[in-house]
Design a protein around this motif. Structure first.
Motif, PDB file in Angstrom:
ATOM      1  N   GLU A   1      -4.510   0.799 -15.376  1.00 32.22           N
ATOM      2  CA  GLU A   1      -4.095  -0.257 -14.436  1.00 32.22           C
ATOM      3  C   GLU A   1      -4.127   0.234 -12.996  1.00 32.22           C
ATOM      4  O   GLU A   1      -3.671   1.345 -12.699  1.00 32.22           O
ATOM      5  CB  GLU A   1      -2.667  -0.695 -14.773  1.00 32.22           C
ATOM      6  CG  GLU A   1      -2.070  -1.717 -13.807  1.00 32.22           C
ATOM      7  CD  GLU A   1      -0.607  -2.053 -14.120  1.00 32.22           C
ATOM      8  OE1 GLU A   1       0.118  -1.155 -14.605  1.00 32.22           O
ATOM      9  OE2 GLU A   1      -0.211  -3.193 -13.858  1.00 32.22           O
ATOM     10  N   HIS A   2      -4.658  -0.610 -12.126  1.00 30.85           N
ATOM     11  CA  HIS A   2      -4.542  -0.408 -10.676  1.00 30.85           C
ATOM     12  C   HIS A   2      -3.984  -1.684 -10.052  1.00 30.85           C
ATOM     13  O   HIS A   2      -4.239  -2.794 -10.535  1.00 30.85           O
ATOM     14  CB  HIS A   2      -5.918  -0.176 -10.036  1.00 30.85           C
ATOM     15  CG  HIS A   2      -6.350   1.259  -9.974  1.00 30.85           C
ATOM     16  ND1 HIS A   2      -5.545   2.280  -9.508  1.00 30.85           N
ATOM     17  CD2 HIS A   2      -7.536   1.833 -10.285  1.00 30.85           C
ATOM     18  CE1 HIS A   2      -6.221   3.426  -9.532  1.00 30.85           C
ATOM     19  NE2 HIS A   2      -7.424   3.188 -10.015  1.00 30.85           N
ATOM     20  N   THR A   3      -3.263  -1.510  -8.953  1.00 27.48           N
ATOM     21  CA  THR A   3      -2.920  -2.641  -8.091  1.00 27.48           C
ATOM     22  C   THR A   3      -3.998  -2.732  -7.016  1.00 27.48           C
ATOM     23  O   THR A   3      -4.326  -1.725  -6.384  1.00 27.48           O
ATOM     24  CB  THR A   3      -1.531  -2.435  -7.444  1.00 27.48           C
ATOM     25  OG1 THR A   3      -0.544  -2.423  -8.483  1.00 27.48           O
ATOM     26  CG2 THR A   3      -1.211  -3.533  -6.450  1.00 27.48           C
ATOM     27  N   ILE A   4      -4.558  -3.929  -6.838  1.00 27.43           N
ATOM     28  CA  ILE A   4      -5.630  -4.124  -5.854  1.00 27.43           C
ATOM     29  C   ILE A   4      -5.233  -5.259  -4.890  1.00 27.43           C
ATOM     30  O   ILE A   4      -4.401  -6.103  -5.235  1.00 27.43           O
ATOM     31  CB  ILE A   4      -6.978  -4.456  -6.533  1.00 27.43           C
ATOM     32  CG1 ILE A   4      -6.904  -5.785  -7.317  1.00 27.43           C
ATOM     33  CG2 ILE A   4      -7.410  -3.356  -7.505  1.00 27.43           C
ATOM     34  CD1 ILE A   4      -7.452  -6.945  -6.581  1.00 27.43           C
TER      35      ILE A   4
ATOM     36  N   ARG B   1       0.844  -1.215   0.000  1.00 24.95           N
ATOM     37  CA  ARG B   1       0.000   0.000   0.000  1.00 24.95           C
ATOM     38  C   ARG B   1       0.873   1.257   0.000  1.00 24.95           C
ATOM     39  O   ARG B   1       0.572   2.238  -0.685  1.00 24.95           O
ATOM     40  CB  ARG B   1      -0.925  -0.031   1.229  1.00 24.95           C
ATOM     41  CG  ARG B   1      -2.009   1.048   1.232  1.00 24.95           C
ATOM     42  CD  ARG B   1      -2.855   0.978   2.501  1.00 24.95           C
ATOM     43  NE  ARG B   1      -3.755  -0.145   2.532  1.00 24.95           N
ATOM     44  CZ  ARG B   1      -3.720  -1.150   3.422  1.00 24.95           C
ATOM     45  NH1 ARG B   1      -2.801  -1.176   4.373  1.00 24.95           N
ATOM     46  NH2 ARG B   1      -4.595  -2.128   3.378  1.00 24.95           N
ATOM     47  N   GLU B   2       1.942   1.222   0.775  1.00 30.26           N
ATOM     48  CA  GLU B   2       2.839   2.383   0.850  1.00 30.26           C
ATOM     49  C   GLU B   2       3.524   2.636  -0.504  1.00 30.26           C
ATOM     50  O   GLU B   2       3.576   3.773  -0.983  1.00 30.26           O
ATOM     51  CB  GLU B   2       3.888   2.144   1.948  1.00 30.26           C
ATOM     52  CG  GLU B   2       4.741   3.365   2.228  1.00 30.26           C
ATOM     53  CD  GLU B   2       5.814   3.097   3.289  1.00 30.26           C
ATOM     54  OE1 GLU B   2       5.699   2.111   4.041  1.00 30.26           O
ATOM     55  OE2 GLU B   2       6.769   3.887   3.348  1.00 30.26           O
TER      56      GLU B   2
ATOM     57  N   ILE C   1       2.859   5.930  -3.460  1.00 25.71           N
ATOM     58  CA  ILE C   1       3.875   6.710  -4.188  1.00 25.71           C
ATOM     59  C   ILE C   1       3.605   6.645  -5.690  1.00 25.71           C
ATOM     60  O   ILE C   1       3.762   7.631  -6.407  1.00 25.71           O
ATOM     61  CB  ILE C   1       5.296   6.205  -3.834  1.00 25.71           C
ATOM     62  CG1 ILE C   1       5.527   6.313  -2.326  1.00 25.71           C
ATOM     63  CG2 ILE C   1       6.349   7.002  -4.596  1.00 25.71           C
ATOM     64  CD1 ILE C   1       6.794   5.616  -1.836  1.00 25.71           C
ATOM     65  N   VAL C   2       3.162   5.483  -6.158  1.00 24.06           N
ATOM     66  CA  VAL C   2       2.764   5.347  -7.575  1.00 24.06           C
ATOM     67  C   VAL C   2       1.654   6.358  -7.891  1.00 24.06           C
ATOM     68  O   VAL C   2       1.712   7.082  -8.890  1.00 24.06           O
ATOM     69  CB  VAL C   2       2.258   3.918  -7.884  1.00 24.06           C
ATOM     70  CG1 VAL C   2       1.698   3.843  -9.308  1.00 24.06           C
ATOM     71  CG2 VAL C   2       3.362   2.890  -7.703  1.00 24.06           C
ATOM     72  N   ALA C   3       0.652   6.423  -7.012  1.00 25.24           N
ATOM     73  CA  ALA C   3      -0.488   7.328  -7.252  1.00 25.24           C
ATOM     74  C   ALA C   3      -0.046   8.790  -7.224  1.00 25.24           C
ATOM     75  O   ALA C   3      -0.513   9.606  -8.022  1.00 25.24           O
ATOM     76  CB  ALA C   3      -1.583   7.070  -6.211  1.00 25.24           C
ATOM     77  N   GLU C   4       0.875   9.116  -6.341  1.00 27.31           N
ATOM     78  CA  GLU C   4       1.409  10.494  -6.302  1.00 27.31           C
ATOM     79  C   GLU C   4       2.099  10.822  -7.629  1.00 27.31           C
ATOM     80  O   GLU C   4       1.904  11.906  -8.195  1.00 27.31           O
ATOM     81  CB  GLU C   4       2.419  10.635  -5.158  1.00 27.31           C
ATOM     82  CG  GLU C   4       1.811  10.559  -3.768  1.00 27.31           C
ATOM     83  CD  GLU C   4       2.857  10.345  -2.670  1.00 27.31           C
ATOM     84  OE1 GLU C   4       2.459  10.234  -1.504  1.00 27.31           O
ATOM     85  OE2 GLU C   4       4.076  10.257  -2.987  1.00 27.31           O
TER      86      GLU C   4
ATOM     87  N   THR D   1      -3.944   4.402  -5.132  1.00 17.34           N
ATOM     88  CA  THR D   1      -4.815   5.580  -5.080  1.00 17.34           C
ATOM     89  C   THR D   1      -4.347   6.472  -3.942  1.00 17.34           C
ATOM     90  O   THR D   1      -3.669   6.011  -3.017  1.00 17.34           O
ATOM     91  CB  THR D   1      -6.283   5.144  -4.864  1.00 17.34           C
ATOM     92  OG1 THR D   1      -7.071   6.285  -4.617  1.00 17.34           O
ATOM     93  CG2 THR D   1      -6.416   4.189  -3.707  1.00 17.34           C
ATOM     94  N   LEU D   2      -4.709   7.755  -4.041  1.00 18.16           N
ATOM     95  CA  LEU D   2      -4.356   8.678  -2.959  1.00 18.16           C
ATOM     96  C   LEU D   2      -5.366   8.574  -1.817  1.00 18.16           C
ATOM     97  O   LEU D   2      -5.167   9.154  -0.764  1.00 18.16           O
ATOM     98  CB  LEU D   2      -4.298  10.115  -3.490  1.00 18.16           C
ATOM     99  CG  LEU D   2      -3.204  10.346  -4.532  1.00 18.16           C
ATOM    100  CD1 LEU D   2      -3.273  11.770  -5.064  1.00 18.16           C
ATOM    101  CD2 LEU D   2      -1.828  10.070  -3.941  1.00 18.16           C
ATOM    102  N   GLY D   3      -6.424   7.865  -2.044  1.00 18.01           N
ATOM    103  CA  GLY D   3      -7.371   7.579  -0.962  1.00 18.01           C
ATOM    104  C   GLY D   3      -8.410   8.640  -0.699  1.00 18.01           C
ATOM    105  O   GLY D   3      -9.188   8.535   0.230  1.00 18.01           O
ATOM    106  N   GLU D   4      -8.432   9.719  -1.549  1.00 18.17           N
ATOM    107  CA  GLU D   4      -9.482  10.713  -1.321  1.00 18.17           C
ATOM    108  C   GLU D   4     -10.758  10.283  -2.040  1.00 18.17           C
ATOM    109  O   GLU D   4     -10.715   9.579  -3.032  1.00 18.17           O
ATOM    110  CB  GLU D   4      -9.084  12.099  -1.834  1.00 18.17           C
ATOM    111  CG  GLU D   4      -8.041  12.783  -0.980  1.00 18.17           C
ATOM    112  CD  GLU D   4      -6.654  12.671  -1.604  1.00 18.17           C
ATOM    113  OE1 GLU D   4      -5.706  13.225  -1.035  1.00 18.17           O
ATOM    114  OE2 GLU D   4      -6.522  11.985  -2.620  1.00 18.17           O
TER     115      GLU D   4
END
Ligand code: MG
Ligand code: MG
Length: 261
Positions: free
Chosen positions: A243-246, A15-16, A20-23, A258-261
């Motif tokens: 693409e997303h990592t889930i 997740r961490e 960084i990927v999402a940023e 994701t940035l989670g917002e």
């Protein structure tokens, strides 16, 4: 190779890296304008990864028959499907640029790709982008703990083909975590006779997967020159990649990149 099941502590590390990927994805999104080069995007991502204590699992990545991958990100413009290499050609109005970003931090990896329109793009390109992005979420939404992986693949294919586009078959999603490409393969289509382990794969808590439809406006067929990285559509039509990592958790599926917002 067997599927790896990650502990909660390990998923926290993935997740961490994925954050960084999402940023980095947001940095690229801001840069996706006429005149920017994909090399500038690559350098901006490299700088961010360094600042955040991460590194690119793509840089120097090896595939049989190819030179080690030369960059931090993959940059795939228009008819390039995946594995494009960043260069100094300024992006121009109407282009579609897919940037694939991976981050390894503390030994764990997140992986996400997104495709951006450069300036104003034509209607078909808009429909292609929409189908690509929506197929990614259709696939993720079709996944549930103790459900079948094949439902994800089916949902992606149905959405894409329902829009009159095609899904690439030669490249697929994958397990991810300690290595960039782990079991299982996450197909973006279903076909009778496809490998049996895939059909039987049940989504269980601890699995971490990169779901990544590659969607073409014309033929699904792709080509790649000997020894060269970029993979192109066989008919020269445009292609998009999302693409997303889930992670499969006990009670839900979490999008990690994701940035989670
Ligand atoms: Mg990727
Ligand atoms: Mg991937």
């Amino acid at each position: 190779m067997a599927i790896i099941f990650y502990s909660e502590r390990q998923i926290a590390l993935i997740r961490e890296a994925s954050r960084i990927v999402a940023e980095a994805r947001e940095i690229v999104r801001e840069m996706a304008k006429p005149g920017t080069t994909t090399r500038e995007m690559d350098q901006a991502v490299a700088k961010h990864l360094k600042k955040r204590g991460g590194e690119s699992p793509f840089l120097h990545y090896r595939l049989p028959g190819k030179e080690p991958f030369p960059a931090t990100v993959c940059a795939s413009v228009n008819d390039v499907v995946v594995h494009g290499t960043p260069d100094d050609v300024p992006l121009k109005e109407g282009d579609l640029v897919a940037i694939d970003i991976g981050v390894r931090k503390n030994g764990y990896i997140g992986d996400s790709a997104w495709t951006y329109p450069i300036g104003k793009v034509d209607e078909k390109a808009q429909a292609l982008l929409k189908a690509g992005e929506e197929s990614l979420y259709a696939g993720i939404n079709a996944m549930k703990p103790r459900g079948k992986l094949v439902e994800c693949s089916r949902a992606i294919q149905e959405l894409v083909e329902g829009r009159g586009f095609s899904v690439v078959r030669d490249y697929v999603g994958h397990g991810v975590g300690q290595s960039l490409h782990e079991e299982p393969q996450v197909y973006n289509y279903v076909q009778l006779g496809q490998n049996l382990p895939f059909w039987r794969t049940i989504l269980k808590p601890g699995m971490v997967l990169a779901v990544e439809p590659m969607v073409n406006e014309g033929t699904a067929k792709v080509i790649s020159d000997d020894g060269k990285w970029p993979v192109r559509t066989a008919d020269g039509g445009r292609s998009v990649h999302f693409e997303h990592t889930i992670a499969i958790l006990e009670d839900r599926v979490e999008i990690l990149t994701t940035l989670g917002e």
